[in-house]
Design an enzyme around this catalytic site. Structure first.
Site, PDB file in Angstrom:
ATOM      1  N   GLU A  54     -89.894   1.426  92.410  1.00 26.18           N
ATOM      2  CA  GLU A  54     -91.113   0.908  91.370  1.00 26.18           C
ATOM      3  C   GLU A  54     -92.011   1.732  91.633  1.00 26.18           C
ATOM      4  O   GLU A  54     -92.819   2.207  91.780  1.00 26.18           O
ATOM      5  CB  GLU A  54     -90.907   0.355  90.522  1.00 26.18           C
ATOM      6  CG  GLU A  54     -90.225  -0.399  89.608  1.00 26.18           C
ATOM      7  CD  GLU A  54     -90.065   0.883  87.967  1.00 26.18           C
ATOM      8  OE1 GLU A  54     -91.427   0.797  87.862  1.00 26.18           O
ATOM      9  OE2 GLU A  54     -89.512   1.670  87.842  1.00 26.18           O
ATOM     10  N   HIS A  58     -89.825   6.446  92.767  1.00 27.94           N
ATOM     11  CA  HIS A  58     -88.526   7.264  93.535  1.00 27.94           C
ATOM     12  C   HIS A  58     -87.421   6.145  93.474  1.00 27.94           C
ATOM     13  O   HIS A  58     -86.988   5.380  93.592  1.00 27.94           O
ATOM     14  CB  HIS A  58     -89.183   7.716  95.099  1.00 27.94           C
ATOM     15  CG  HIS A  58     -88.236   8.410  95.919  1.00 27.94           C
ATOM     16  ND1 HIS A  58     -87.596  10.018  94.674  1.00 27.94           N
ATOM     17  CD2 HIS A  58     -87.199   8.837  95.918  1.00 27.94           C
ATOM     18  CE1 HIS A  58     -86.753  11.174  95.841  1.00 27.94           C
ATOM     19  NE2 HIS A  58     -86.370  10.112  96.517  1.00 27.94           N
ATOM     20  N   HIS A  59     -87.008   6.933  92.116  1.00 26.94           N
ATOM     21  CA  HIS A  59     -85.679   6.515  91.689  1.00 26.94           C
ATOM     22  C   HIS A  59     -84.426   6.388  92.453  1.00 26.94           C
ATOM     23  O   HIS A  59     -84.081   7.938  91.679  1.00 26.94           O
ATOM     24  CB  HIS A  59     -85.901   6.025  90.103  1.00 26.94           C
ATOM     25  CG  HIS A  59     -86.773   5.395  89.954  1.00 26.94           C
ATOM     26  ND1 HIS A  59     -88.007   6.893  89.321  1.00 26.94           N
ATOM     27  CD2 HIS A  59     -87.063   4.275  90.266  1.00 26.94           C
ATOM     28  CE1 HIS A  59     -89.109   4.807  88.967  1.00 26.94           C
ATOM     29  NE2 HIS A  59     -88.485   3.915  89.311  1.00 26.94           N
ATOM     30  N   HIS A  76     -85.229  15.681  92.927  1.00 23.51           N
ATOM     31  CA  HIS A  76     -85.339  16.282  92.012  1.00 23.51           C
ATOM     32  C   HIS A  76     -87.068  17.518  91.737  1.00 23.51           C
ATOM     33  O   HIS A  76     -86.199  19.023  91.533  1.00 23.51           O
ATOM     34  CB  HIS A  76     -85.412  15.978  90.184  1.00 23.51           C
ATOM     35  CG  HIS A  76     -83.819  15.415  90.307  1.00 23.51           C
ATOM     36  ND1 HIS A  76     -82.770  14.940  90.627  1.00 23.51           N
ATOM     37  CD2 HIS A  76     -83.977  13.315  90.859  1.00 23.51           C
ATOM     38  CE1 HIS A  76     -81.785  14.400  90.347  1.00 23.51           C
ATOM     39  NE2 HIS A  76     -82.581  13.446  90.378  1.00 23.51           N
ATOM     40  N   GLU A  80     -86.454  24.757  94.443  1.00 26.00           N
ATOM     41  CA  GLU A  80     -86.752  25.408  93.050  1.00 26.00           C
ATOM     42  C   GLU A  80     -85.275  24.210  92.660  1.00 26.00           C
ATOM     43  O   GLU A  80     -85.603  24.626  91.214  1.00 26.00           O
ATOM     44  CB  GLU A  80     -86.278  26.275  93.736  1.00 26.00           C
ATOM     45  CG  GLU A  80     -87.242  27.489  93.329  1.00 26.00           C
ATOM     46  CD  GLU A  80     -86.517  29.279  94.009  1.00 26.00           C
ATOM     47  OE1 GLU A  80     -85.979  29.036  93.090  1.00 26.00           O
ATOM     48  OE2 GLU A  80     -87.070  29.402  94.823  1.00 26.00           O
ATOM     49  N   ASP A  88     -86.786  10.975 100.736  1.00 26.31           N
ATOM     50  CA  ASP A  88     -85.824  10.131 100.341  1.00 26.31           C
ATOM     51  C   ASP A  88     -86.066   9.976 101.899  1.00 26.31           C
ATOM     52  O   ASP A  88     -84.862   8.533 101.874  1.00 26.31           O
ATOM     53  CB  ASP A  88     -84.732  10.787 100.515  1.00 26.31           C
ATOM     54  CG  ASP A  88     -84.870  12.268  99.277  1.00 26.31           C
ATOM     55  OD1 ASP A  88     -84.608  11.298  97.751  1.00 26.31           O
ATOM     56  OD2 ASP A  88     -84.763  13.319  99.032  1.00 26.31           O
TER      57      ASP A  88
END
Length: 99
Positions: A54, A58-59, A76, A80, A88
């Site tokens: 949270e 970035h989940h 995500h 593209e 990450d």
């Protein structure tokens, strides 16, 4: 808005810094399985990761069975069709700080 993907050299550095993580999804993600004493400990870990997620917005994608938590990190919005990004890298480091 597209997020810049990591270069091959940056991915190599990520894996060198966090050797317990493995490339997944044809190099578009990293994954790691965590094992805990019991379900309660695994759930506590997931709760702490959720709070980090949270804050970082970035989940992770994850799967839990009893004492095992499988975590996959990917961005995500990278490139593209998704991929690894600095988000990450930060999340993997934050998760590693919990274990």
């Amino acid at each position: 808005m597209s997020v810049p993907e990591l270069t091959p050299a940056e991915i190599e550095a990520l894996l060198a810094q966090h050797p317990a993580w493995e490339l997944a999804r044809e190099g578009k993600a990293i994954a790691r399985t965590f094992r805990f004493k019991d379900f309660s400990e695994a759930w506590g870990f997931m709760s702490r990761v959720a709070l980090l997620a949270e804050v970082q917005d970035h989940h992770p994608e994850w799967f839990n069975v009893y004492n095992r938590v499988e975590v996959t990190l990917t961005t995500h919005d990278a490139g593209e069709s998704g991929g690894l990004s600095a988000r990450d890298v930060r999340m993997a480091a934050a998760i590693e700080g919990l274990v």
